[in-house]
Design a protein around this motif. Structure first.
Motif, PDB file in Angstrom:
ATOM      1  N   GLU A  75      37.348  54.144  85.428  1.00 41.81           N
ATOM      2  CA  GLU A  75      36.445  53.212  84.448  1.00 41.81           C
ATOM      3  C   GLU A  75      36.922  51.811  84.131  1.00 41.81           C
ATOM      4  OE1 GLU A  75      34.840  56.763  81.442  1.00 41.81           O
ATOM      5  OE2 GLU A  75      36.903  55.894  81.079  1.00 41.81           O
ATOM      6  N   GLU A  78      35.752  49.627  86.856  1.00 40.71           N
ATOM      7  CA  GLU A  78      34.592  49.262  86.550  1.00 40.71           C
ATOM      8  C   GLU A  78      34.754  48.069  85.478  1.00 40.71           C
ATOM      9  OE1 GLU A  78      31.589  52.153  86.190  1.00 40.71           O
ATOM     10  OE2 GLU A  78      30.181  50.669  85.619  1.00 40.71           O
ATOM     11  N   TYR A  79      35.100  48.288  84.409  1.00 44.43           N
ATOM     12  CA  TYR A  79      34.979  47.311  83.250  1.00 44.43           C
ATOM     13  C   TYR A  79      35.876  46.064  83.526  1.00 44.43           C
ATOM     14  CZ  TYR A  79      33.083  51.226  80.276  1.00 44.43           C
ATOM     15  OH  TYR A  79      32.431  52.240  79.530  1.00 44.43           O
ATOM     16  N   PHE A  80      37.170  46.317  84.441  1.00 41.32           N
ATOM     17  CA  PHE A  80      37.777  45.206  84.450  1.00 41.32           C
ATOM     18  C   PHE A  80      37.552  44.331  85.743  1.00 41.32           C
ATOM     19  CE2 PHE A  80      41.775  42.956  85.554  1.00 41.32           C
ATOM     20  CZ  PHE A  80      42.246  42.357  84.546  1.00 41.32           C
ATOM     21  N   GLY A  82      34.716  45.134  87.730  1.00 39.45           N
ATOM     22  CA  GLY A  82      33.339  45.134  87.805  1.00 39.45           C
ATOM     23  C   GLY A  82      33.081  45.754  89.164  1.00 39.45           C
ATOM     24  N   ASN A 155      43.853  47.468  80.044  1.00 37.77           N
ATOM     25  CA  ASN A 155      42.418  48.335  80.039  1.00 37.77           C
ATOM     26  C   ASN A 155      42.479  49.718  80.195  1.00 37.77           C
ATOM     27  OD1 ASN A 155      39.585  48.741  80.820  1.00 37.77           O
ATOM     28  ND2 ASN A 155      39.480  46.418  80.515  1.00 37.77           N
ATOM     29  N   ARG A 159      41.478  52.918  78.116  1.00 40.70           N
ATOM     30  CA  ARG A 159      40.701  54.185  78.633  1.00 40.70           C
ATOM     31  C   ARG A 159      41.260  55.218  78.542  1.00 40.70           C
ATOM     32  NH1 ARG A 159      36.177  52.449  77.695  1.00 40.70           N
ATOM     33  NH2 ARG A 159      35.749  54.645  78.307  1.00 40.70           N
TER      34      ARG A 159
END
Ligand code: BTN
Length: 233
Positions: A75, A78-80, A82, A155, A159
């Protein structure tokens, strides 16, 4: 606690907790001289990577910690950054089939209960991935730019915290997240279990303990811990 050069964040965390450090301890190092992975494998730990150990004192659902951490790393990527990553049971984080990160859990038990768990996480960020290990990558290589290590770490911690709450409130949601990210489910695999036995079958699920459920020629089998071999792409 931020450190520059350590043997292994696992060793530092164990030493501190045995000497009475508070649970919730987090050790982050810039490099490790003796970083290790599961089954005593070396974990190459050059400057530029992320190496951390988080200490937990859980009484329940300890087996799900590696699953929780794998999901948190995927995650955060993905969030940090992309980019989508996938999880290979039990603990590998891959981008396009190449390993970018790994998770391990080492626990100390007392009177049949887990006393503490050292959750170790390594992610290749700006460090060159090890040349002698095939199919490895780093986030920097995948993105073509340098990663802000501190930003990624923050990040990831968010998570981890969130998934820790889920572990208590709704562990099934955590398992659903793992299923969504899984590269393993639906594949024919050979798994070497803890006793060195190979189990061959179709990976159909993970259960509430994070064990891999296989459909084999002789019916359904679960493997609590092990590593995937061959027949796997
Ligand atoms: C694996 O994929 O086998 C697990 C790798 C875990 C590596 C991390 S790096 C931080 C912590 N300290 C270690 O020595 N190992 C873990």
């Amino acid at each position: 606690m931020r450190l520059d050069r350590v043997t292994s964040t696992q060793d530092i965390a164990r030493d501190k907790i045995v000497k009475g450090a508070d649970p919730g301890l987090l050790i982050v190092a810039k490099t490790q001289t003796d970083g290790r992975g599961r089954y005593g494998n070396k974990w190459h730990s050059l400057d530029g990577g992320l190496y951390l150990t988080a200490v937990f004192r859980l009484k329940k659902r300890v087996c799900l910690l590696p699953i929780l951490a794998g999901v948190a790393v995927a995650e955060a990527i993905e969030y940090f950054a992309g980019i989508e990553s996938e999880l290979k049971w039990p603990n590998d984080v891959l981008i396009g089939g190449r390993k970018v990160g790994g998770v391990m859990a080492e626990s100390a038990w007392s009177g049949g209960e887990p006393e503490f768990v050292l959750l170790g996480i390594g992610v290749n960020l700006n460090n060159p991935p090890p040349e002698n290990i095939p199919d490895t990558t780093s986030l920097c290589l995948e993105l073509g730019r340098t990663i802000d290590i501190e930003g990624f770490l923050n990040n990831l911690i968010e998570r981890l915290d969130y998934n820790l709450q889920l572990l208590d409130a709704d562990p099934e949601e955590l398992i659903r997240s793992w299923r969504r990210l899984s590269l393993t489910l639906g594949k024919e695999v050979d798994v070497e279990d803890e006793s060195g036995e190979f189990v061959r079958g179709l990976a159909i699920d993970i259960d509430q303990d994070g064990a891999l459920v296989l459909m084999t020629e002789s019916g359904q089998k679960r493997v609590i811990s092990g590593s995937l071999r061959s027949r796997y792409s």
